[in-house]
Design a protein around this motif. Structure first.
Motif, short mmCIF file in Angstrom:
data_model
loop_
_atom_site.label_atom_id
_atom_site.label_comp_id
_atom_site.label_asym_id
_atom_site.label_seq_id
_atom_site.Cartn_x
_atom_site.Cartn_y
_atom_site.Cartn_z
N ASP A 214 0.82 -1.21 0.00
CA ASP A 214 0.00 0.00 0.00
C ASP A 214 0.86 1.27 0.00
O ASP A 214 0.44 2.30 -0.54
N ALA A 215 2.02 1.19 0.62
CA ALA A 215 2.88 2.38 0.70
C ALA A 215 3.30 2.87 -0.68
O ALA A 215 3.61 4.05 -0.86
N TYR A 216 3.31 1.96 -1.69
CA TYR A 216 3.75 2.32 -3.03
C TYR A 216 2.61 2.33 -4.05
O TYR A 216 2.83 2.57 -5.23
N GLN A 217 1.37 2.07 -3.59
CA GLN A 217 0.24 2.04 -4.52
C GLN A 217 -0.01 3.40 -5.16
O GLN A 217 -0.53 3.49 -6.27
N SER A 218 0.40 4.47 -4.45
CA SER A 218 0.20 5.81 -5.02
C SER A 218 1.00 6.00 -6.29
O SER A 218 0.62 6.80 -7.16
N LEU A 219 2.11 5.26 -6.45
CA LEU A 219 2.90 5.36 -7.67
C LEU A 219 2.17 4.69 -8.83
O LEU A 219 2.24 5.16 -9.97
N ASN A 223 -0.84 10.47 -11.33
CA ASN A 223 -1.34 11.18 -12.50
C ASN A 223 -0.27 11.46 -13.55
O ASN A 223 -0.59 11.81 -14.68
N ALA A 224 1.00 11.31 -13.15
CA ALA A 224 2.09 11.61 -14.08
C ALA A 224 3.31 10.78 -13.69
O ALA A 224 3.44 10.35 -12.55
N PRO A 225 4.19 10.53 -14.64
CA PRO A 225 5.42 9.81 -14.29
C PRO A 225 6.29 10.64 -13.37
O PRO A 225 6.17 11.87 -13.30
N GLY A 226 7.20 9.98 -12.67
CA GLY A 226 8.07 10.70 -11.75
C GLY A 226 9.24 9.86 -11.31
O GLY A 226 9.43 8.72 -11.77
N VAL A 227 10.03 10.46 -10.40
CA VAL A 227 11.21 9.80 -9.85
C VAL A 227 11.20 10.00 -8.34
O VAL A 227 10.99 11.13 -7.87
N VAL A 228 11.41 8.94 -7.59
CA VAL A 228 11.46 9.02 -6.13
C VAL A 228 12.63 8.20 -5.63
O VAL A 228 13.14 7.32 -6.34
N GLN A 229 13.05 8.49 -4.40
CA GLN A 229 14.06 7.67 -3.74
C GLN A 229 13.39 6.94 -2.59
O GLN A 229 12.77 7.57 -1.73
N LEU A 230 13.53 5.63 -2.59
CA LEU A 230 12.84 4.83 -1.58
C LEU A 230 13.60 3.53 -1.33
O LEU A 230 14.58 3.23 -2.01
N THR A 231 13.11 2.80 -0.35
CA THR A 231 13.65 1.47 -0.06
C THR A 231 12.70 0.44 -0.66
O THR A 231 11.53 0.36 -0.25
N SER A 232 13.17 -0.34 -1.62
CA SER A 232 12.32 -1.31 -2.31
C SER A 232 11.92 -2.46 -1.39
O SER A 232 12.42 -2.59 -0.27
N GLN A 233 11.02 -3.31 -1.92
CA GLN A 233 10.53 -4.43 -1.13
C GLN A 233 11.65 -5.41 -0.75
O GLN A 233 11.55 -6.09 0.27
N ASP A 234 12.70 -5.46 -1.56
CA ASP A 234 13.80 -6.37 -1.24
C ASP A 234 14.82 -5.74 -0.29
O ASP A 234 15.87 -6.32 -0.04
N GLY A 235 14.51 -4.55 0.24
CA GLY A 235 15.39 -3.91 1.21
C GLY A 235 16.48 -3.05 0.62
O GLY A 235 17.31 -2.51 1.35
N THR A 236 16.52 -2.91 -0.71
CA THR A 236 17.57 -2.11 -1.37
C THR A 236 17.09 -0.67 -1.53
O THR A 236 15.97 -0.43 -1.98
#
Length: 552
Positions: A214-219, A223-236
């Protein structure tokens, strides 16, 4: 001093460290922008490829709907045509035609007995929209393998007479994504409109078929493409470029992530190399600073400090014996000249002090002789005529001589407040009941005892002339206390003649105001009460308080 030398070395290295830090910050900012642009571009490329695959299959289904055997629902001819077509398209699992009720008509494979597709969402959407539909992650009812279903309605006269259905093989899609090549630490994800992952590199076996948190469902639904910095599901930790399903012609969510560790690895290696270089330079600088400073700075400074310490210890002959060959040695030579001058002045001061002491002793001797002469004259003049009055006069004269002796002997030792007051008041009242003294026995240094004696003598003289001691019933009460190193004295006169505020400030008042040295921070106040004069005085002690007992 060694710490200061270290500080100088550190200060010399500070600009290098600051410049290195700024350069690293600038490189990291530039690299971050570069990686963000690469992530956005990678996501766009992956999305474009997915769109081409979907668009190709749409064209395929459109062509199928135009085939006469399919439009006429000729089962034998339709089966033959779909089997031939399905075998030549490797990225689809099956190809078949369904009636509006969901029952099969013909297909590229045999239908399981009793199978129907009327409950499938993609089938319902195709009937409702009468347009091409890309479904959600589905398990095929032919093979049980996961597929991405596709549906295209067959329209005849504005009415949907059948629906052509196919499905993208997810294992084929996974292979296609993996073949594109993904660098270590990076990731590519493709998901349907519900956020269910259809293909992923790396770790497909762990994530394909699962729903994006759910934390990433907003992506997924942005409404538009973008770039974010986050920690993926695999911990990277990654910089992620994403393309949401809301874009025109983008039926699937696509993201491409770049590992921050891998992206910044070259900069990290360069930073470590820079830190090692700066550390080595710092060590060399400190060693040189200690060696050069010890030889050219610490040695002369230690010699100067040693001479100054010897001088404080009384060894006034100690000198640095330095020649003004450089700045520090010039300081040492100047110090020797200063010490020579101080020694000369000290000898002159000692000689002057001896002369002053001699004059003070001579003055004290002459004052005592003067009082003795007055006492002798009084003895010859009044003793026989009025022995009682002569006795009182003689006692006062003796007390007054003692007070002047205390004033003139500035070389005297420290004394207590009680002793100063008793000596100063002895000349003004032979009846001890008329003067009451009460307070702790506080020892005063000479430079405070003498001013207090002067002030007390002046107050007693005024009391004798105009105040309580000028009448037979008058009394004087002197109380003092000490609090936080500050002495507070209260002089109160009672039963004397009525007092009034003087019209001008006399010499006695000026003497009281200026008697104490400035370091004592003396504060005084006169209160002309109906009952008599009240004088209050406070001053600061120089030495610790020595309390013995309360004297009454």
């Amino acid at each position: 001093m060694r710490l200061k030398l270290v500080g100088v070395a550190v200060a010399a290295l500070a600009p290098v460290v600051a410049m290195s830090g700024y350069n690293e910050y600038a490189m990291r900012q530039e690299r971050a922008e570069e990686v963000r642009a690469q992530a956005a571009q990678a996501a766009k490329q992956a999305s474009s490829e997915v769109e081409r695959i979907i668009e190709g299959l749409r064209s395929l289904l459109t062509a199928v709907t135009a085939m006469p055997a399919v439009r006429q629902l000729d089962v034998p001819l339709c089966n033959d045509a779909l089997k031939t077509l399905g075998g030549s398209v490797p990225n689809i699992r099956t190809l078949f035609v369904l009636k509006p009720d969901g029952s099969p008509v013909c297909g590229s494979a045999e239908f399981p007995a009793g199978v129907t597709f009327g409950d499938r969402d993609y089938f319902k959407d195709a009937l409702a929209t009468k347009d091409f539909v890309v479904g959600r992650y589905t398990k095929s009812r032919f093979s049980g393998s996961p597929v991405l279903p596709l549906a295209m309605p067959i329209i005849d006269g504005g009415k949907t007479i059948a629906v052509v259905v196919s499905g993208v093989r997810l294992d084929w899609l996974q292979t296609r994504i993996a073949e594109r090549g993904v660098a270590p630490g990076n990731a590519v994800t493709i998901a349907d409109g519900d956020g269910t992952i259809l293909a992923r590199v790396p770790l497909p076996e762990k994530f394909v078929g699962t729903v994006i948190p759910d934390a990433y469902q907003s992506l997924v639904h942005a409404n538009a493409p973008g770039v974010v910095q986050l920690t993926s599901q695999d911990g990277t930790e990654r910089i992620l470029g994403y393309r949401p399903i809301a874009l025109p012609g983008s039926p699937l969510y696509v993201s491409a992530g770049f590992s921050t560790n891998e992206a910044f690895a070259p900069i990290n290696r360069a930073s470590i190399a820079n830190l090692v270089g700066i550390g080595a330079g710092a060590i060399v600088s400190l060693i040189l600073a200690m060696f050069i400073g010890g030889h050219f700075l610490l040695g002369p400074i230690s010699r100067i400090a040693e001479v100054m310490q010897n001088w404080r210890d009384g060894k006034t002959k100690a000198r640095t014996l330095m020649k003004p060959t450089d700045e520090l040695h010039a300081v040492g030579a100047s110090l020797d000249n200063l010490l020579d001058e101080l020694e000369t002045r000290r000898l002159h001061a000692e000689k002057a002090e001896e002369e002053r002491s001699l004059l003070v002793r001579e003055l004290a001797h002459r004052v005592k002789n003067g009082f003795a002469l007055v006492q002798a004259i009084a003895h010859q003049s009044f003793k026989k005529s009025d022995a009682e009055k002569y006795g009182s006069f003689s006692q006062r004269l003796t007390a007054l001589a003692g007070t002047y002796d205390l004033i003139l002997s500035g070389e005297g030792r420290a004394t207590s407040i009680m002793g100063v007051l008793e000596t100063s008041l002895r000349a003004h009242a032979t009846d001890e009941r008329r003067i009451a003294l009460e307070g702790p026995d506080v020892v005063l240094p000479t430079d405070l005892a003498l001013p207090l004696s002067l002030v007390t003598h002046e107050l007693a003289t005024n009391a004798t002339k105009y105040g309580a001691l000028s009448s037979d019933e008058g009394k004087v009460e002197v109380e003092w206390m000490v609090d936080a190193g500050r002495v507070a004295i209260r002089w109160a006169e009672t039963n004397g003649p009525q007092v009034a505020v003087p019209a001008r400030k006399g010499f006695g008042t000026v003497l009281i105001e200026r008697a104490f040295p400035s370091k004592a921070r003396a504060v005084h106040a006169f209160h002309f009460e109906p009952s008599g004069l009240v004088f209050e005085l406070t001053f600061l002690l120089e030495e610790p308080i020595d309390r013995v007992e309360v004297c009454a």
